[in-house]
Design a protein around this motif. Structure first.
Motif, PDB file in Angstrom:
ATOM      1  N   PRO A   5      43.183  48.301  27.766  1.00  0.00           N
ATOM      2  CA  PRO A   5      43.263  49.316  28.780  1.00  0.00           C
ATOM      3  C   PRO A   5      42.938  48.970  30.191  1.00  0.00           C
ATOM      4  O   PRO A   5      42.280  47.938  30.424  1.00  0.00           O
ATOM      5  CB  PRO A   5      42.146  50.408  28.376  1.00  0.00           C
ATOM      6  N   ARG A   6      43.324  49.529  31.145  1.00  0.00           N
ATOM      7  CA  ARG A   6      43.427  49.335  32.561  1.00  0.00           C
ATOM      8  C   ARG A   6      41.863  49.052  32.912  1.00  0.00           C
ATOM      9  O   ARG A   6      41.278  48.048  33.713  1.00  0.00           O
ATOM     10  CB  ARG A   6      43.853  50.450  33.545  1.00  0.00           C
ATOM     11  N   ALA A   7      40.715  49.914  32.580  1.00  0.00           N
ATOM     12  CA  ALA A   7      39.517  49.782  33.027  1.00  0.00           C
ATOM     13  C   ALA A   7      38.969  48.479  32.224  1.00  0.00           C
ATOM     14  O   ALA A   7      38.082  47.791  32.921  1.00  0.00           O
ATOM     15  CB  ALA A   7      38.722  51.081  32.134  1.00  0.00           C
ATOM     16  N   VAL A   8      39.429  48.132  31.276  1.00  0.00           N
ATOM     17  CA  VAL A   8      38.895  46.771  30.749  1.00  0.00           C
ATOM     18  C   VAL A   8      39.401  45.590  31.420  1.00  0.00           C
ATOM     19  O   VAL A   8      38.723  44.847  31.816  1.00  0.00           O
ATOM     20  CB  VAL A   8      39.415  46.655  29.144  1.00  0.00           C
ATOM     21  N   LYS A   9      40.801  45.543  32.038  1.00  0.00           N
ATOM     22  CA  LYS A   9      41.179  44.786  32.864  1.00  0.00           C
ATOM     23  C   LYS A   9      40.500  44.554  34.084  1.00  0.00           C
ATOM     24  O   LYS A   9      40.337  43.485  34.723  1.00  0.00           O
ATOM     25  CB  LYS A   9      42.575  44.818  33.309  1.00  0.00           C
ATOM     26  N   GLU A  10      40.108  45.831  34.635  1.00  0.00           N
ATOM     27  CA  GLU A  10      39.254  45.828  35.905  1.00  0.00           C
ATOM     28  C   GLU A  10      38.062  45.331  35.849  1.00  0.00           C
ATOM     29  O   GLU A  10      37.510  44.655  36.734  1.00  0.00           O
ATOM     30  CB  GLU A  10      39.361  47.370  36.601  1.00  0.00           C
ATOM     31  N   GLU A  11      37.230  45.540  34.602  1.00  0.00           N
ATOM     32  CA  GLU A  11      36.211  45.040  34.441  1.00  0.00           C
ATOM     33  C   GLU A  11      36.055  43.399  34.493  1.00  0.00           C
ATOM     34  O   GLU A  11      35.317  42.836  35.087  1.00  0.00           O
ATOM     35  CB  GLU A  11      35.241  45.512  33.063  1.00  0.00           C
ATOM     36  N   ILE A  12      37.191  42.924  33.571  1.00  0.00           N
ATOM     37  CA  ILE A  12      37.499  41.417  33.596  1.00  0.00           C
ATOM     38  C   ILE A  12      37.673  40.869  35.221  1.00  0.00           C
ATOM     39  O   ILE A  12      37.135  39.721  35.302  1.00  0.00           O
ATOM     40  CB  ILE A  12      38.539  41.281  32.561  1.00  0.00           C
ATOM     41  N   TYR A  13      38.498  41.507  35.717  1.00  0.00           N
ATOM     42  CA  TYR A  13      38.822  41.215  36.986  1.00  0.00           C
ATOM     43  C   TYR A  13      37.522  41.052  37.994  1.00  0.00           C
ATOM     44  O   TYR A  13      37.189  39.844  38.703  1.00  0.00           O
ATOM     45  CB  TYR A  13      39.718  42.176  37.833  1.00  0.00           C
ATOM     46  N   GLN A  14      36.526  41.922  37.938  1.00  0.00           N
ATOM     47  CA  GLN A  14      35.276  41.637  38.511  1.00  0.00           C
ATOM     48  C   GLN A  14      34.529  40.545  38.061  1.00  0.00           C
ATOM     49  O   GLN A  14      33.918  39.769  38.930  1.00  0.00           O
ATOM     50  CB  GLN A  14      34.617  43.024  38.468  1.00  0.00           C
ATOM     51  N   ARG A  15      34.429  40.378  36.978  1.00  0.00           N
ATOM     52  CA  ARG A  15      33.831  39.230  36.163  1.00  0.00           C
ATOM     53  C   ARG A  15      34.269  37.984  36.822  1.00  0.00           C
ATOM     54  O   ARG A  15      33.606  36.980  37.209  1.00  0.00           O
ATOM     55  CB  ARG A  15      33.956  39.263  34.757  1.00  0.00           C
ATOM     56  N   MET A  16      35.900  37.868  36.867  1.00  0.00           N
ATOM     57  CA  MET A  16      36.426  36.655  37.065  1.00  0.00           C
ATOM     58  C   MET A  16      36.053  36.523  38.818  1.00  0.00           C
ATOM     59  O   MET A  16      35.866  35.171  39.117  1.00  0.00           O
ATOM     60  CB  MET A  16      37.841  36.529  37.106  1.00  0.00           C
ATOM     61  N   ILE A  17      35.882  37.482  39.509  1.00  0.00           N
ATOM     62  CA  ILE A  17      35.572  37.214  41.018  1.00  0.00           C
ATOM     63  C   ILE A  17      34.045  36.777  40.997  1.00  0.00           C
ATOM     64  O   ILE A  17      33.898  35.828  41.898  1.00  0.00           O
ATOM     65  CB  ILE A  17      35.578  38.895  41.715  1.00  0.00           C
ATOM     66  N   GLU A  18      33.501  36.939  40.226  1.00  0.00           N
ATOM     67  CA  GLU A  18      31.900  36.638  40.098  1.00  0.00           C
ATOM     68  C   GLU A  18      32.102  35.194  39.919  1.00  0.00           C
ATOM     69  O   GLU A  18      31.211  34.325  40.312  1.00  0.00           O
ATOM     70  CB  GLU A  18      31.038  37.248  39.229  1.00  0.00           C
ATOM     71  N   VAL A  19      33.015  34.768  38.747  1.00  0.00           N
ATOM     72  CA  VAL A  19      32.922  33.337  38.291  1.00  0.00           C
ATOM     73  C   VAL A  19      33.442  32.512  39.575  1.00  0.00           C
ATOM     74  O   VAL A  19      32.991  31.344  39.691  1.00  0.00           O
ATOM     75  CB  VAL A  19      33.540  33.280  36.992  1.00  0.00           C
ATOM     76  N   LYS A  20      34.329  32.953  40.203  1.00  0.00           N
ATOM     77  CA  LYS A  20      34.980  32.273  41.333  1.00  0.00           C
ATOM     78  C   LYS A  20      33.884  32.104  42.409  1.00  0.00           C
ATOM     79  O   LYS A  20      33.821  30.724  42.835  1.00  0.00           O
ATOM     80  CB  LYS A  20      36.125  33.148  42.201  1.00  0.00           C
ATOM     81  N   ALA A  21      33.144  33.070  42.705  1.00  0.00           N
ATOM     82  CA  ALA A  21      31.815  32.765  43.556  1.00  0.00           C
ATOM     83  C   ALA A  21      31.052  31.487  43.121  1.00  0.00           C
ATOM     84  O   ALA A  21      30.428  30.718  43.852  1.00  0.00           O
ATOM     85  CB  ALA A  21      31.243  34.046  43.949  1.00  0.00           C
ATOM     86  N   CYS A  22      30.639  31.727  41.792  1.00  0.00           N
ATOM     87  CA  CYS A  22      29.833  30.725  41.131  1.00  0.00           C
ATOM     88  C   CYS A  22      30.575  29.406  41.155  1.00  0.00           C
ATOM     89  O   CYS A  22      29.709  28.416  41.439  1.00  0.00           O
ATOM     90  CB  CYS A  22      29.464  31.168  39.622  1.00  0.00           C
ATOM     91  N   LEU A  23      31.709  29.191  40.765  1.00  0.00           N
ATOM     92  CA  LEU A  23      32.213  27.948  40.909  1.00  0.00           C
ATOM     93  C   LEU A  23      32.533  27.452  42.258  1.00  0.00           C
ATOM     94  O   LEU A  23      31.923  26.226  42.551  1.00  0.00           O
ATOM     95  CB  LEU A  23      33.685  27.875  40.473  1.00  0.00           C
ATOM     96  N   GLU A  24      32.477  28.248  43.309  1.00  0.00           N
ATOM     97  CA  GLU A  24      32.465  27.656  44.735  1.00  0.00           C
ATOM     98  C   GLU A  24      31.207  27.308  45.140  1.00  0.00           C
ATOM     99  O   GLU A  24      30.902  26.191  45.758  1.00  0.00           O
ATOM    100  CB  GLU A  24      32.850  28.957  45.598  1.00  0.00           C
ATOM    101  N   GLU A  25      29.971  27.901  44.416  1.00  0.00           N
ATOM    102  CA  GLU A  25      28.686  27.596  44.802  1.00  0.00           C
ATOM    103  C   GLU A  25      28.360  26.343  44.409  1.00  0.00           C
ATOM    104  O   GLU A  25      27.567  25.230  44.629  1.00  0.00           O
ATOM    105  CB  GLU A  25      27.548  28.486  44.266  1.00  0.00           C
ATOM    106  N   GLN A  26      29.049  25.854  43.250  1.00  0.00           N
ATOM    107  CA  GLN A  26      29.004  24.555  42.500  1.00  0.00           C
ATOM    108  C   GLN A  26      29.659  23.709  43.361  1.00  0.00           C
ATOM    109  O   GLN A  26      29.717  22.353  42.978  1.00  0.00           O
ATOM    110  CB  GLN A  26      29.174  24.716  41.062  1.00  0.00           C
ATOM    111  N   GLY A  27      30.512  23.753  44.275  1.00  0.00           N
ATOM    112  CA  GLY A  27      31.125  22.875  45.107  1.00  0.00           C
ATOM    113  C   GLY A  27      32.715  22.849  44.873  1.00  0.00           C
ATOM    114  O   GLY A  27      33.128  21.725  45.380  1.00  0.00           O
ATOM    115  N   TYR A  28      33.146  23.675  43.935  1.00  0.00           N
ATOM    116  CA  TYR A  28      34.757  23.674  43.585  1.00  0.00           C
ATOM    117  C   TYR A  28      35.394  24.534  44.809  1.00  0.00           C
ATOM    118  O   TYR A  28      35.046  25.514  44.756  1.00  0.00           O
ATOM    119  CB  TYR A  28      34.748  23.754  42.132  1.00  0.00           C
ATOM    120  N   ALA A  29      36.699  23.791  44.888  1.00  0.00           N
ATOM    121  CA  ALA A  29      37.534  24.769  45.548  1.00  0.00           C
ATOM    122  C   ALA A  29      38.415  25.715  44.541  1.00  0.00           C
ATOM    123  O   ALA A  29      38.792  25.261  43.818  1.00  0.00           O
ATOM    124  CB  ALA A  29      38.730  23.662  46.250  1.00  0.00           C
TER     125      ALA A  29
END
Length: 97
Positions: free
Chosen positions: A29-53
């Protein structure tokens, strides 16, 4: 799977799945995809905090539309040259789930 064995591994997986006669997957369902998208945005920020582009994420609309064919994952930007210990540590600090 080593790159030179990727095609064979894919063929074996396809054959196994075909032999199991699994039902067709049910679209998320779209709601699940939206939730996963938000999680992936958080993961992106975390990876960048670890020094990865990390590549910029697609829009939410593009993410949900491409979910079944080409889902965006910030981990796709991580170099394949990481050793196993580095990879495992990164998974602890920035879990994908």
């Amino acid at each position: 799977v080593p790159p030179e064995q990727s095609a064979m591994a894919g063929a074996v997986l396809d054959a196994c799945e075909e032999g199991l006669h699994l039902p067709a997957p049910v679209p998320a369902p779209r709601a699940v995809k939206e939730e996963i998208y938000q999680r992936m945005i958080e993961v992106k920020a975390c990876l960048e905090e670890q020094g990865y582009a990390v590549a910029d994420p697609p829009s939410l609309e593009t993410f949900t539309e491409s979910w079944d064919t080409d889902p965006w994952n910030p981990y796709d930007s991580i170099p394949l040259s990481l050793n196993q210990d580095e990879w495992l540590q990164l998974q602890v600090v920035c879990p994908q789930r």
